[in-house]
Design a protein around this motif. Structure first.
Motif, PDB file in Angstrom:
ATOM      1  N   SER A  74       0.833  -1.199   0.000  1.00 27.60           N
ATOM      2  CA  SER A  74       0.000   0.000   0.000  1.00 27.60           C
ATOM      3  C   SER A  74       0.871   1.254   0.000  1.00 27.60           C
ATOM      4  O   SER A  74       2.067   1.199   0.313  1.00 27.60           O
ATOM      5  CB  SER A  74      -0.904   0.000   1.230  1.00 27.60           C
ATOM      6  OG  SER A  74      -0.118   0.154   2.407  1.00 27.60           O
ATOM      7  N   ASP A  75       0.248   2.374  -0.322  1.00 27.88           N
ATOM      8  CA  ASP A  75       0.959   3.651  -0.262  1.00 27.88           C
ATOM      9  C   ASP A  75       1.417   3.953   1.158  1.00 27.88           C
ATOM     10  O   ASP A  75       2.512   4.482   1.361  1.00 27.88           O
ATOM     11  CB  ASP A  75       0.067   4.789  -0.771  1.00 27.88           C
ATOM     12  CG  ASP A  75      -0.108   4.767  -2.285  1.00 27.88           C
ATOM     13  OD1 ASP A  75       0.533   3.915  -2.952  1.00 27.88           O
ATOM     14  OD2 ASP A  75      -0.879   5.599  -2.798  1.00 27.88           O
ATOM     15  N   ALA A  76       0.592   3.616   2.146  1.00 29.75           N
ATOM     16  CA  ALA A  76       0.951   3.858   3.542  1.00 29.75           C
ATOM     17  C   ALA A  76       2.194   3.066   3.924  1.00 29.75           C
ATOM     18  O   ALA A  76       3.074   3.572   4.632  1.00 29.75           O
ATOM     19  CB  ALA A  76      -0.214   3.500   4.463  1.00 29.75           C
ATOM     20  N   ALA A  77       2.289   1.830   3.460  1.00 32.92           N
ATOM     21  CA  ALA A  77       3.455   1.000   3.762  1.00 32.92           C
ATOM     22  C   ALA A  77       4.703   1.560   3.084  1.00 32.92           C
ATOM     23  O   ALA A  77       5.778   1.623   3.696  1.00 32.92           O
ATOM     24  CB  ALA A  77       3.203  -0.443   3.333  1.00 32.92           C
ATOM     25  N   GLN A  78       4.567   1.977   1.825  1.00 32.32           N
ATOM     26  CA  GLN A  78       5.707   2.576   1.111  1.00 32.32           C
ATOM     27  C   GLN A  78       6.173   3.852   1.811  1.00 32.32           C
ATOM     28  O   GLN A  78       7.361   4.073   1.996  1.00 32.32           O
ATOM     29  CB  GLN A  78       5.320   2.901  -0.336  1.00 32.32           C
ATOM     30  CG  GLN A  78       5.219   1.705  -1.236  1.00 32.32           C
ATOM     31  CD  GLN A  78       6.581   1.125  -1.600  1.00 32.32           C
ATOM     32  OE1 GLN A  78       7.629   1.715  -1.393  1.00 32.32           O
ATOM     33  NE2 GLN A  78       6.558  -0.074  -2.143  1.00 32.32           N
ATOM     34  N   ARG A  79       5.210   4.682   2.192  1.00 29.87           N
ATOM     35  CA  ARG A  79       5.538   5.936   2.867  1.00 29.87           C
ATOM     36  C   ARG A  79       6.261   5.658   4.182  1.00 29.87           C
ATOM     37  O   ARG A  79       7.254   6.293   4.514  1.00 29.87           O
ATOM     38  CB  ARG A  79       4.252   6.741   3.102  1.00 29.87           C
ATOM     39  CG  ARG A  79       4.491   8.127   3.607  1.00 29.87           C
ATOM     40  CD  ARG A  79       3.247   9.006   3.509  1.00 29.87           C
ATOM     41  NE  ARG A  79       3.056   9.422   2.115  1.00 29.87           N
ATOM     42  CZ  ARG A  79       2.111   8.951   1.299  1.00 29.87           C
ATOM     43  NH1 ARG A  79       1.251   8.070   1.721  1.00 29.87           N
ATOM     44  NH2 ARG A  79       2.020   9.372   0.065  1.00 29.87           N
ATOM     45  N   SER A  80       5.777   4.690   4.926  1.00 24.86           N
ATOM     46  CA  SER A  80       6.389   4.331   6.201  1.00 24.86           C
ATOM     47  C   SER A  80       7.809   3.818   6.013  1.00 24.86           C
ATOM     48  O   SER A  80       8.726   4.206   6.747  1.00 24.86           O
ATOM     49  CB  SER A  80       5.534   3.274   6.897  1.00 24.86           C
ATOM     50  OG  SER A  80       6.153   2.862   8.080  1.00 24.86           O
ATOM     51  N   LEU A  81       8.016   2.961   5.027  1.00 26.02           N
ATOM     52  CA  LEU A  81       9.351   2.431   4.761  1.00 26.02           C
ATOM     53  C   LEU A  81      10.325   3.543   4.413  1.00 26.02           C
ATOM     54  O   LEU A  81      11.420   3.620   4.979  1.00 26.02           O
ATOM     55  CB  LEU A  81       9.318   1.401   3.633  1.00 26.02           C
ATOM     56  CG  LEU A  81      10.703   0.929   3.171  1.00 26.02           C
ATOM     57  CD1 LEU A  81      11.378   0.104   4.246  1.00 26.02           C
ATOM     58  CD2 LEU A  81      10.612   0.174   1.867  1.00 26.02           C
ATOM     59  N   HIS A  82       9.955   4.416   3.503  1.00 30.70           N
ATOM     60  CA  HIS A  82      10.879   5.455   3.048  1.00 30.70           C
ATOM     61  C   HIS A  82      11.138   6.504   4.128  1.00 30.70           C
ATOM     62  O   HIS A  82      12.240   7.037   4.222  1.00 30.70           O
ATOM     63  CB  HIS A  82      10.387   6.069   1.736  1.00 30.70           C
ATOM     64  CG  HIS A  82      10.563   5.116   0.598  1.00 30.70           C
ATOM     65  ND1 HIS A  82      11.755   4.985  -0.078  1.00 30.70           N
ATOM     66  CD2 HIS A  82       9.715   4.207   0.064  1.00 30.70           C
ATOM     67  CE1 HIS A  82      11.633   4.051  -1.001  1.00 30.70           C
ATOM     68  NE2 HIS A  82      10.405   3.558  -0.938  1.00 30.70           N
ATOM     69  N   LYS A  83      10.135   6.768   4.945  1.00 33.25           N
ATOM     70  CA  LYS A  83      10.331   7.658   6.092  1.00 33.25           C
ATOM     71  C   LYS A  83      11.327   7.035   7.075  1.00 33.25           C
ATOM     72  O   LYS A  83      12.207   7.722   7.606  1.00 33.25           O
ATOM     73  CB  LYS A  83       8.976   7.898   6.773  1.00 33.25           C
ATOM     74  CG  LYS A  83       8.962   8.987   7.800  1.00 33.25           C
ATOM     75  CD  LYS A  83       7.538   9.290   8.260  1.00 33.25           C
ATOM     76  CE  LYS A  83       6.961   8.080   8.963  1.00 33.25           C
ATOM     77  NZ  LYS A  83       5.673   8.323   9.604  1.00 33.25           N
ATOM     78  N   THR A  84      11.223   5.733   7.266  1.00 32.32           N
ATOM     79  CA  THR A  84      12.144   5.022   8.162  1.00 32.32           C
ATOM     80  C   THR A  84      13.556   5.008   7.582  1.00 32.32           C
ATOM     81  O   THR A  84      14.530   5.218   8.307  1.00 32.32           O
ATOM     82  CB  THR A  84      11.643   3.582   8.425  1.00 32.32           C
ATOM     83  OG1 THR A  84      10.320   3.643   8.956  1.00 32.32           O
ATOM     84  CG2 THR A  84      12.544   2.851   9.399  1.00 32.32           C
ATOM     85  N   ILE A  85      13.676   4.762   6.292  1.00 33.95           N
ATOM     86  CA  ILE A  85      14.996   4.784   5.639  1.00 33.95           C
ATOM     87  C   ILE A  85      15.656   6.140   5.841  1.00 33.95           C
ATOM     88  O   ILE A  85      16.827   6.225   6.224  1.00 33.95           O
ATOM     89  CB  ILE A  85      14.879   4.466   4.123  1.00 33.95           C
ATOM     90  CG1 ILE A  85      14.475   3.016   3.900  1.00 33.95           C
ATOM     91  CG2 ILE A  85      16.192   4.768   3.412  1.00 33.95           C
ATOM     92  CD1 ILE A  85      14.116   2.681   2.467  1.00 33.95           C
ATOM     93  N   LYS A  86      14.918   7.204   5.619  1.00 35.39           N
ATOM     94  CA  LYS A  86      15.460   8.557   5.769  1.00 35.39           C
ATOM     95  C   LYS A  86      15.907   8.823   7.201  1.00 35.39           C
ATOM     96  O   LYS A  86      17.024   9.292   7.442  1.00 35.39           O
ATOM     97  CB  LYS A  86      14.394   9.577   5.339  1.00 35.39           C
ATOM     98  CG  LYS A  86      14.750  11.014   5.579  1.00 35.39           C
ATOM     99  CD  LYS A  86      15.531  11.569   4.418  1.00 35.39           C
ATOM    100  CE  LYS A  86      15.686  13.073   4.533  1.00 35.39           C
ATOM    101  NZ  LYS A  86      17.054  13.466   4.775  1.00 35.39           N
ATOM    102  N   LYS A  87      15.059   8.503   8.165  1.00 33.84           N
ATOM    103  CA  LYS A  87      15.361   8.782   9.574  1.00 33.84           C
ATOM    104  C   LYS A  87      16.550   7.958  10.052  1.00 33.84           C
ATOM    105  O   LYS A  87      17.466   8.474  10.699  1.00 33.84           O
ATOM    106  CB  LYS A  87      14.115   8.506  10.423  1.00 33.84           C
ATOM    107  CG  LYS A  87      14.306   8.696  11.904  1.00 33.84           C
ATOM    108  CD  LYS A  87      14.316  10.149  12.284  1.00 33.84           C
ATOM    109  CE  LYS A  87      14.293  10.292  13.799  1.00 33.84           C
ATOM    110  NZ  LYS A  87      15.230  11.269  14.284  1.00 33.84           N
ATOM    111  N   VAL A  88      16.554   6.667   9.755  1.00 34.97           N
ATOM    112  CA  VAL A  88      17.650   5.796  10.192  1.00 34.97           C
ATOM    113  C   VAL A  88      18.966   6.228   9.547  1.00 34.97           C
ATOM    114  O   VAL A  88      20.000   6.306  10.224  1.00 34.97           O
ATOM    115  CB  VAL A  88      17.331   4.308   9.891  1.00 34.97           C
ATOM    116  CG1 VAL A  88      18.561   3.427  10.069  1.00 34.97           C
ATOM    117  CG2 VAL A  88      16.199   3.825  10.785  1.00 34.97           C
TER     118      VAL A  88
END
Length: 169
Positions: A74-88
């Protein structure tokens, strides 16, 4: 207020050997817990009460990888993954390991809520986990069909299109 920090000492009978904790929780749990306590430069009280929370997080992470995939992400899952990649990625650059663990916890919770069990989401997540929990990351990498070692994989890049939202509630 009322919280006393004391050093570990044999004379105070408050020594906790790492071997006991590794045997009970695993090396990755102890490693993540030590990072989660706070910035490396600050003194922190040693209290093993919180280690079970980190252990539960790693178990939840494992459950995310063994969940069943329901089609496309889903878009929500993609958004969550990429937000996590950026933060980490940003926090690792700053050596802010406590916020790396926190960002991973938030990302895993969001992916579970979004039913993000798809391998294309989980492969980058396994790579993100590898600096803080290398043993578990290797197992997770194998679970999603990763070849070679997770440590040999290129670091994931956050896609800017997933870092902004079209709608805000």
């Amino acid at each position: 207020c009322g919280h006393e920090v004391e050093k570990m000492s044999k004379s105070k009978f408050n020594v906790q050997t790492p071997d006991e904790l590794v045997e009970r929780y695993g090396a990755d749990t102890l490693r993540c817990y030590e990072m989660f306590l706070g910035p490396l430069t600050q003194h922190k009280p040693w209290d093993t009460q919180g280690i079970s929370g980190v252990h539960n997080f790693l178990r939840k992470l494992h459950r995310l990888f063994i969940g069943k995939s329901d089609g496309a992400s889903s878009d929500a899952a993609q958004r969550s993954l990429h937000k996590t990649i950026k933060k980490v990625s940003d926090d690792l650059e700053r050596h802010a390991f406590n916020t790396v663990i926190s960002a991973l916890m938030i990302g895993v919770n969001e992916l579970l809520d979004a039913k993000g069990h798809q391998p294309e989401l989980l492969r980058p997540l396994a790579i993100l986990v590898s600096p803080v929990a290398p043993h578990l990351a290797e197992e997770l990498w194998q679970l999603v069909g990763g070849a070679d070692s997770v440590l040999d994989q290129p670091w994931p890049e956050a896609d800017v299109k997933w870092l902004t939202s079209d709608e805000i509630t």
